[in-house]
Design an enzyme around this catalytic site. Structure first.
Site, PDB file in Angstrom:
ATOM      1  CB  SER A 144      -0.944   0.005   1.202  1.00 30.29           C
ATOM      2  OG  SER A 144      -0.233  -0.219   2.404  1.00 30.29           O
ATOM      3  CG  ASP A 366      -2.150   5.004   8.200  1.00 26.78           C
ATOM      4  OD1 ASP A 366      -0.975   4.624   8.383  1.00 26.78           O
ATOM      5  OD2 ASP A 366      -2.704   4.983   7.085  1.00 26.78           O
ATOM      6  CG  HIS A 369      -0.603   3.914   4.480  1.00 32.11           C
ATOM      7  ND1 HIS A 369      -1.225   3.125   5.426  1.00 32.11           N
ATOM      8  CD2 HIS A 369      -0.291   3.080   3.455  1.00 32.11           C
ATOM      9  CE1 HIS A 369      -1.280   1.877   5.003  1.00 32.11           C
ATOM     10  NE2 HIS A 369      -0.715   1.820   3.801  1.00 32.11           N
TER      11      HIS A 369
END
Length: 432
Positions: A144, A366, A369
């Site tokens: 990702s 998160d 990312h």
């Protein structure tokens, strides 16, 4: 007064033999040819990239004759700096990366730009980038974080007409109509094949590449990455998870399995990728910044509003990236290593944190990312700079090679025109 004219006039020495002339011609011609071959080897698409032995990072020589490692630098605050695309303006950014739209109010993290030591890198120019991608396919393959980079690139090019042909969990496909160019993302977090066995839990075939990658082996640009899934949590502590052939290892260290998988990837690239057509990149490990736990144990980063400034606070260079460098150095196919590891280590302020979805104030944060716009835009700027630089030197080399060739032709013409006189005089000097 020179005695040579008298010698020539008083002695009727026969001219050198044809064999002597040929030997002299060979010796006089081979030297400049060797110089050209040494300094201007045959140029193919693969030679536009760093050689396989120059794996640690992309070393670039700019027009001002400065040579530097564009991945070795620092983040500079620039109040005049603006992102390539406005926050919340790109329809291709998935919700989890759309931090400003999700409620993040501070925008200071958008005011930093990457500055290599010793040189400047060109600003991202969407038109020039698309000209380099005209009629070509660029394929991201990995986890990702590569999807993060792919969406950043698409948003940086959104001023052109982009059709999103497909978007699923495992596959994204975009087509830039006016340039007949495709940009694709393939989910393959381990690069190798994860499979479900009948009646058993899934295993990871560390000796077999992910099958969906095969049909894109002839893409013009391949950008790989892997790293975040190689941990004990994702790999069930290496217990009955890693498979080679028909054998499932009862217990295998994750680092050992990772090395085997990278070698599987390297062998696949060497056997299936045409290095005269396809340029291969590998994006390094993107650092995480969880504080007080991991992603599933209360780790957070929402209080971070500026990058790390003290290099002593940076983490050590990951062993996994040292392994990657070793694997790349042994490959036949040239691979450009986009070494973003240290670059991302500074940016503890750039993650979605609790702004991974609208109104999110609870649940996990998160810190892996990156917000978009944000840090991945700099990765694409460095990709852009690498592509620009790989094309310009080849053009100069081709031009110089042509000049050398025509100079050689001119010299050869003069040489053969005067060969009889030259060899005759040389024969006299040797004799007398």
């Amino acid at each position: 007064m020179s005695i040579l004219p008298n010698i020539i006039s008083n002695h009727q020495t026969p001219p050198p033999s044809t064999k002597t002339r040929l030997i002299l011609a060979f010796l006089l011609l081979i030297f400049p040819i060797l110089i050209i071959v040494k300094n201007y080897p045959l140029i193919s698409n693969s030679s536009l990239l760093s050689s396989a032995s120059s794996f640690s990072s992309q070393i670039l020589s700019f027009s001002d004759s400065t040579t530097c490692d564009i991945f070795d630098g620092r983040w500079l605050f620039d109040n005049n700096s603006e992102p390539i695309y406005s926050p919340g303006s790109c329809p291709f950014v998935e919700r989890e990366f759309n931090c400003i739209k999700n409620g993040r109010f501070d925008r200071t993290y958008l005011k930093y730009r990457w500055q290599p030591y010793g040189c400047n890198i060109p600003k991202f120019d969407a038109m020039k980038m698309m000209e380099m991608l005209r009629g070509k396919r660029l394929v991201f393959v990995g986890d990702s974080l590569n999807r993060n980079m792919c969406q950043s690139l698409i948003c940086s090019l959104k001023m052109f007409k982009i059709n999103q042909l497909s978007r699923s969990r495992d596959f994204h496909s975009y087509h830039v109509q006016d340039f007949n160019s495709s940009i694709i993302f393939i989910t393959a977090p381990f690069l190798v094949q994860q499979r479900q066995l009948p009646g058993r839990r899934d295993t990871l075939r560390i000796d077999t590449m992910e099958g969906s990658i095969s049909k894109y082996h002839d893409a013009d640009f391949l950008i790989f990455n892997t790293g975040h899934w190689w941990n004990h949590n994702k790999s069930r502590n290496g217990e009955n998870f890693f498979q080679e052939g028909d054998s499932i290892h009862y217990k295998m260290d994750v680092g050992v399995a990772y090395t085997k998988a990278l070698n599987t990837w390297a062998n696949w690239v060497d056997k299936n990728v045409n290095k005269n057509k396809t340029q291969v990149f590998f994006a390094g490990y993107s650092n995480t910044h969880f504080q007080g736990g991991d992603w599933d144990t209360g780790g957070s980063c929402d209080k971070e509003t500026e990058p790390i400034t003290d290099e002593k606070s940076l983490t050590s260079y990951p062993l996994s990236m040292q392994t990657l460098e070793t694997v790349i150095s042994r490959m036949e196919t040239p691979v450009v290593y986009l070494n973003i590891t240290r670059l991302t280590d500074y940016r503890k302020d750039g993650h979605p944190s609790k702004y991974r979805q609208p109104g999110s104030r609870g649940g996990f944060q998160d810190c892996s990312h990156w917000c978009l716009p944000g840090v991945p835009d700099s990765w694409n700027q460095l990709l852009y700079a690498s592509l620009l630089l790989s094309l310009e030197p080849s053009s100069n080399k081709n031009t110089n090679l042509v000049l050398y060739f025509y100079t050689l032709v001119f010299l050869c013409t003069l040489f053969f025109k005067n060969l009889g006189i030259l060899t005759f005089k040389l024969g006299l000097v040797v004799k007398y």
